[in-house]
Design a protein around this motif. Structure first.
Motif, PDB file in Angstrom:
ATOM      1  N   GLY A 135       2.450 -14.375  -4.525  1.00  0.00           N
ATOM      2  CA  GLY A 135       1.098 -14.896  -4.757  1.00  0.00           C
ATOM      3  C   GLY A 135      -0.112 -13.718  -4.917  1.00  0.00           C
ATOM      4  N   GLY A 136       0.304 -12.569  -5.001  1.00  0.00           N
ATOM      5  CA  GLY A 136      -0.592 -11.387  -4.940  1.00  0.00           C
ATOM      6  C   GLY A 136      -1.336 -11.329  -3.714  1.00  0.00           C
ATOM      7  N   SER A 137      -0.831 -11.858  -2.342  1.00  0.00           N
ATOM      8  CA  SER A 137      -1.367 -11.617  -1.225  1.00  0.00           C
ATOM      9  C   SER A 137      -0.759 -10.336  -0.307  1.00  0.00           C
ATOM     10  CB  SER A 137      -1.423 -12.925  -0.466  1.00  0.00           C
ATOM     11  OG  SER A 137      -1.784 -14.023  -1.265  1.00  0.00           O
ATOM     12  N   VAL A 138      -1.592 -10.013   0.572  1.00  0.00           N
ATOM     13  CA  VAL A 138      -0.929  -9.038   1.460  1.00  0.00           C
ATOM     14  C   VAL A 138      -1.261  -9.712   2.802  1.00  0.00           C
ATOM     15  CG1 VAL A 138      -1.449  -6.481   2.347  1.00  0.00           C
ATOM     16  CG2 VAL A 138      -1.583  -7.228  -0.109  1.00  0.00           C
ATOM     17  N   THR A 139      -0.519  -9.151   4.015  1.00  0.00           N
ATOM     18  CA  THR A 139      -0.529  -9.701   5.112  1.00  0.00           C
ATOM     19  C   THR A 139      -0.813  -8.287   5.784  1.00  0.00           C
ATOM     20  OG1 THR A 139       0.455 -11.713   5.301  1.00  0.00           O
ATOM     21  CG2 THR A 139       0.371 -10.667   7.193  1.00  0.00           C
ATOM     22  N   VAL A 140      -1.973  -8.483   6.811  1.00  0.00           N
ATOM     23  CA  VAL A 140      -2.397  -7.169   7.378  1.00  0.00           C
ATOM     24  C   VAL A 140      -2.228  -7.515   8.897  1.00  0.00           C
ATOM     25  CG1 VAL A 140      -4.217  -5.447   7.688  1.00  0.00           C
ATOM     26  CG2 VAL A 140      -4.055  -6.906   5.533  1.00  0.00           C
ATOM     27  N   GLY A 141      -1.319  -6.669   9.926  1.00  0.00           N
ATOM     28  CA  GLY A 141      -1.389  -6.864  11.252  1.00  0.00           C
ATOM     29  C   GLY A 141      -2.259  -5.980  11.749  1.00  0.00           C
ATOM     30  N   LEU A 142      -3.147  -6.453  12.789  1.00  0.00           N
ATOM     31  CA  LEU A 142      -4.127  -5.481  13.332  1.00  0.00           C
ATOM     32  C   LEU A 142      -3.961  -5.491  14.933  1.00  0.00           C
ATOM     33  CD1 LEU A 142      -7.602  -6.652  11.762  1.00  0.00           C
ATOM     34  CD2 LEU A 142      -5.940  -4.974  11.098  1.00  0.00           C
ATOM     35  N   GLU A 143      -4.140  -4.333  15.368  1.00  0.00           N
ATOM     36  CA  GLU A 143      -4.236  -4.149  16.866  1.00  0.00           C
ATOM     37  C   GLU A 143      -5.544  -3.121  17.377  1.00  0.00           C
ATOM     38  OE1 GLU A 143      -0.348  -2.481  17.564  1.00  0.00           O
ATOM     39  OE2 GLU A 143      -0.970  -0.412  17.276  1.00  0.00           O
ATOM     40  N   ARG A 144      -5.914  -3.471  18.564  1.00  0.00           N
ATOM     41  CA  ARG A 144      -7.104  -2.890  19.002  1.00  0.00           C
ATOM     42  C   ARG A 144      -6.742  -1.422  18.938  1.00  0.00           C
ATOM     43  NH1 ARG A 144     -11.565  -5.513  19.535  1.00  0.00           N
ATOM     44  NH2 ARG A 144     -11.621  -7.358  20.598  1.00  0.00           N
ATOM     45  N   ALA A 202      -1.689  -1.952  12.153  1.00  0.00           N
ATOM     46  CA  ALA A 202      -0.459  -1.621  12.642  1.00  0.00           C
ATOM     47  C   ALA A 202       0.685  -1.868  11.790  1.00  0.00           C
ATOM     48  CB  ALA A 202      -0.235  -2.651  13.734  1.00  0.00           C
ATOM     49  N   GLU A 203       0.262  -2.888  10.653  1.00  0.00           N
ATOM     50  CA  GLU A 203       1.577  -3.104   9.660  1.00  0.00           C
ATOM     51  C   GLU A 203       0.839  -3.683   8.564  1.00  0.00           C
ATOM     52  OE1 GLU A 203       5.940  -4.941  10.322  1.00  0.00           O
ATOM     53  OE2 GLU A 203       4.481  -5.274  11.829  1.00  0.00           O
ATOM     54  N   LEU A 204       1.620  -3.625   7.477  1.00  0.00           N
ATOM     55  CA  LEU A 204       0.918  -4.247   6.272  1.00  0.00           C
ATOM     56  C   LEU A 204       2.059  -4.552   5.153  1.00  0.00           C
ATOM     57  CD1 LEU A 204      -2.287  -3.806   4.875  1.00  0.00           C
ATOM     58  CD2 LEU A 204      -0.821  -1.975   3.587  1.00  0.00           C
ATOM     59  N   TRP A 205       2.007  -5.798   4.586  1.00  0.00           N
ATOM     60  CA  TRP A 205       3.278  -6.065   3.778  1.00  0.00           C
ATOM     61  C   TRP A 205       2.828  -6.810   2.713  1.00  0.00           C
ATOM     62  CZ3 TRP A 205       3.261  -7.445   8.910  1.00  0.00           C
ATOM     63  CH2 TRP A 205       3.148  -8.987   8.903  1.00  0.00           C
ATOM     64  N   PRO A 206       3.367  -6.599   1.393  1.00  0.00           N
ATOM     65  CA  PRO A 206       2.813  -7.624   0.528  1.00  0.00           C
ATOM     66  C   PRO A 206       3.641  -8.950   0.527  1.00  0.00           C
ATOM     67  CG  PRO A 206       4.427  -5.981  -0.313  1.00  0.00           C
ATOM     68  CD  PRO A 206       4.228  -5.789   1.012  1.00  0.00           C
ATOM     69  N   GLU A 207       2.805 -10.179   0.000  1.00  0.00           N
ATOM     70  CA  GLU A 207       3.381 -11.386   0.161  1.00  0.00           C
ATOM     71  C   GLU A 207       3.496 -12.046  -1.365  1.00  0.00           C
ATOM     72  OE1 GLU A 207       4.298 -13.271   2.780  1.00  0.00           O
ATOM     73  OE2 GLU A 207       3.179 -12.285   4.295  1.00  0.00           O
ATOM     74  N   HIS A 248       2.475 -21.389  -9.805  1.00  0.00           N
ATOM     75  CA  HIS A 248       3.856 -21.105  -9.991  1.00  0.00           C
ATOM     76  C   HIS A 248       4.722 -20.965  -8.727  1.00  0.00           C
ATOM     77  CE1 HIS A 248       7.225 -18.889 -11.646  1.00  0.00           C
ATOM     78  NE2 HIS A 248       7.013 -19.693 -12.712  1.00  0.00           N
ATOM     79  N   GLU A 249       5.967 -21.580  -8.749  1.00  0.00           N
ATOM     80  CA  GLU A 249       6.815 -21.615  -7.331  1.00  0.00           C
ATOM     81  C   GLU A 249       7.114 -20.110  -7.012  1.00  0.00           C
ATOM     82  OE1 GLU A 249       7.529 -22.506 -10.422  1.00  0.00           O
ATOM     83  OE2 GLU A 249       9.860 -22.498 -10.803  1.00  0.00           O
ATOM     84  N   GLY A 250       7.027 -19.207  -8.005  1.00  0.00           N
ATOM     85  CA  GLY A 250       7.452 -17.503  -7.373  1.00  0.00           C
ATOM     86  C   GLY A 250       5.955 -17.066  -6.875  1.00  0.00           C
ATOM     87  N   GLN A 251       4.907 -17.784  -6.929  1.00  0.00           N
ATOM     88  CA  GLN A 251       3.522 -17.292  -6.255  1.00  0.00           C
ATOM     89  C   GLN A 251       3.099 -17.848  -5.297  1.00  0.00           C
ATOM     90  OE1 GLN A 251       1.804 -14.636  -8.367  1.00  0.00           O
ATOM     91  NE2 GLN A 251       3.852 -14.450  -8.900  1.00  0.00           N
ATOM     92  N   ILE A 252       3.961 -18.605  -4.237  1.00  0.00           N
ATOM     93  CA  ILE A 252       3.197 -19.149  -3.261  1.00  0.00           C
ATOM     94  C   ILE A 252       2.667 -18.326  -1.965  1.00  0.00           C
ATOM     95  CG2 ILE A 252       3.714 -21.275  -1.729  1.00  0.00           C
ATOM     96  CD1 ILE A 252       5.807 -22.101  -3.680  1.00  0.00           C
TER      97      ILE A 252
END
Ligand SMILES: Cc1cc2nc3c(=O)[nH]c(=O)nc-3n(C[C@H](O)[C@H](O)[C@H](O)COP(=O)(O)OP(=O)(O)OC[C@H]3O[C@@H](n4cnc5c(N)ncnc54)[C@H](O)[C@@H]3O)c2cc1C
Length: 426
Positions: A203-212, A196-201, A335-339
């Motif tokens: 620390g080299g991470s991505v948050t993925v929002g899912l729905e049925r 449903a949604e996807l955004w970078p975080e 690193h403080e910029g990579q949390i």
């Protein structure tokens, strides 16, 4: 233990003392090896009810440790036989040996390959996915060849009901394989999710929002407890050997399910290429790393890198429930910029009775917070006097969790108040 010794109970109904103690002991070791190796399928089958009381990392650790016992028994079986009587030594000639002995050698050979590739997977530079496929195939080969060997040798197999019991045993292993590789994927295929949604975080991470995706009608719901995880698969079908585990990072009381995924290898890198609308399969929830299982007057969360994700979910859930019990969050990052999770934590500000301590191992010059690692001295400075009465949750890579566990024990925190989840458990 019980499953491991069941075959001995079967044998004891038709004991043959004439064979001598050593030969009988060797046969007993063979049977124990076979049943313990068969049990490994159950331990690795992602059965949530079986893993829930212990936690998936503990179950997989047990899977690893008990397999050493099985290997010792599997090797003890031929060694004792060859030592006991000379006539068995002709079976060492694998090429000319009868089929029953060739099956035994095939099983032992596959066991050696499985052990070597599991213990030295990283040194051999075997990717996780390749290793996992090899591991599953070797597991099936080991058990089927050993079963064939036992049936053909026919020691302690002559009674019909014993043969039947073993056939049922074999059918149970087979059913597990069919369940994991066929039934479960079909169920997942009928209940797909979509991005449903996807955004970078940071620390080299991505948050993925899912729905049925509601492809086959009806919402089957997804209720989980904060701190639990799910096995995830992206792509067209859920019929694959390798799923990857990720903790839910969103609140357990919101309708959205989110995962925050840090890039470390092939699968986690591919997450960045997902687009809104893409299909994802979610096998879960699993795990017992939850506040519900360990109620307390206050909580201390200790994590590093992506290990923050279950804590993001726990804290967001507490905030949504208006829970004001005191919490401390100690987070190690380079690193403080990579949390990882820093934005989600920012959104919780003012809604919780929470103290956050960032511990940065390689900070920039402007960093005024804690530096280095999570040490006894650092915890001593930040935790309250009554720290023995709090519940402690640890989540990070294996080495970090083990080291922080030791630090907490050194601070007199009771072992039963320390709960952990290890991310790189295989
Ligand atoms: C219970 C649990 C919860 C997790 N939650 C998160 C999370 O919320 N966010 C996050 O970023 N990471 C999480 N992880 C770690 C994540 O599963 C691995 O980083 C990911 O599977 C790596 O896959 P890869 O192909 O990108 O990397 P690879 O290079 O293939 O693997 C890197 C390392 O990750 C581990 N790993 C790889 N595949 C698997 C697998 N299928 N099952 C178990 N371990 C594997 C192995 O130790 C491997 O050496 C969690 C792990 C566990 C066990």
């Amino acid at each position: 233990m019980l499953i491991g010794v069941v075959p001995l109970a079967l044998c004891s109904t038709q004991l043959m003392p004439g064979r001598g103690f050593v030969v009988n002991l060797s046969i007993a070791l063979g049977f124990v090896a076979l049943s313990v190796l068969g049990l490994q399928f159950a331990l690795a089958a992602r059965l949530s009810r079986a893993t829930a009381p212990f936690g998936i990392d503990a179950v997989l650790r047990y899977h690893r440790q008990i397999s050493f016992l099985a290997v010792a028994a599997a090797f003890g079986h031929p060694v004792l036989l060859f030592l006991a009587e000379d006539r068995y030594r002709v079976l060492l000639d694998v090429v000319h040996a009868p089929l029953r002995a060739q099956l035994a050698w095939a099983s032992v050979g596959a066991l050696v390959v499985l052990m070597v590739t599991s213990i030295w997977r990283r040194a051999l530079r075997l990717g996780y996915a390749v290793w996992h496929v090899l591991h599953s195939a070797l597991g099936v080969l080991i058990v089927l060849a050993a079963l064939g060997h036992a049936f053909l040798v026919n020691y302690y197999f002559s009674e019909t009901w014993v043969r039947l019991a073993w056939a049922l045993y074999a059918a149970a292993f087979l059913w597990l394989a069919v369940w994991v590789r066929l039934v479960k994927p079909i169920r997942l295929w009928r209940r797909p999710w979509r991005v449903a949604e996807l955004w970078p975080e940071p620390g080299g991470s991505v948050t993925v929002g899912l729905e049925r995706a509601h492809r086959h009608g009806g919402d089957h719901g997804f209720s989980f407890q904060a701190g639990q995880f799910a096995w995830i698969l992206t792509g067209r079908t859920p019929f694959t050997l390798t799923y990857h585990p990720f903790s839910m990072s969103s609140s357990a009381v919101s309708s959205r399910v989110e995962f925050t995924i840090k890039r470390v290898g092939q699968f986690t890198s591919s997450i960045r290429e997902l687009k809104v609308g893409d299909t994802v399969y979610v096998d879960g929830p699993h795990g017992s790393f939850t506040l519900e299982r360990h109620p307390g007057l206050g909580y201390v969360f200790l994590g590093a890198g992506a290990g923050v994700t279950p804590f993001l979910s726990m804290l967001a859930t507490m905030a949504d429930q208006g829970d004001q019990r005191p919490c401390w969050l100690f987070l190690g990052n380079s690193h403080e910029g990579q949390i990882t999770g820093i934005r989600q934590l920012g959104r919780l500000q003012g809604r919780l009775n929470l103290t956050v301590v960032h511990v940065i191992s390689r900070p920039g010059e402007a960093w005024t917070g804690e530096r280095g690692r999570i040490t006894a001295d650092l915890l001593d400075r930040h935790l309250p006097e009554h720290r023995r009465s709090l519940q402690y949750f640890l989540c990070a890579r294996e080495e970090v969790v083990t080291s922080v566990e030791q630090t907490l024990l050194g601070l007199d925190v009771p072992a039963e108040r320390i709960h952990s989840e290890r991310f790189g458990m295989v």
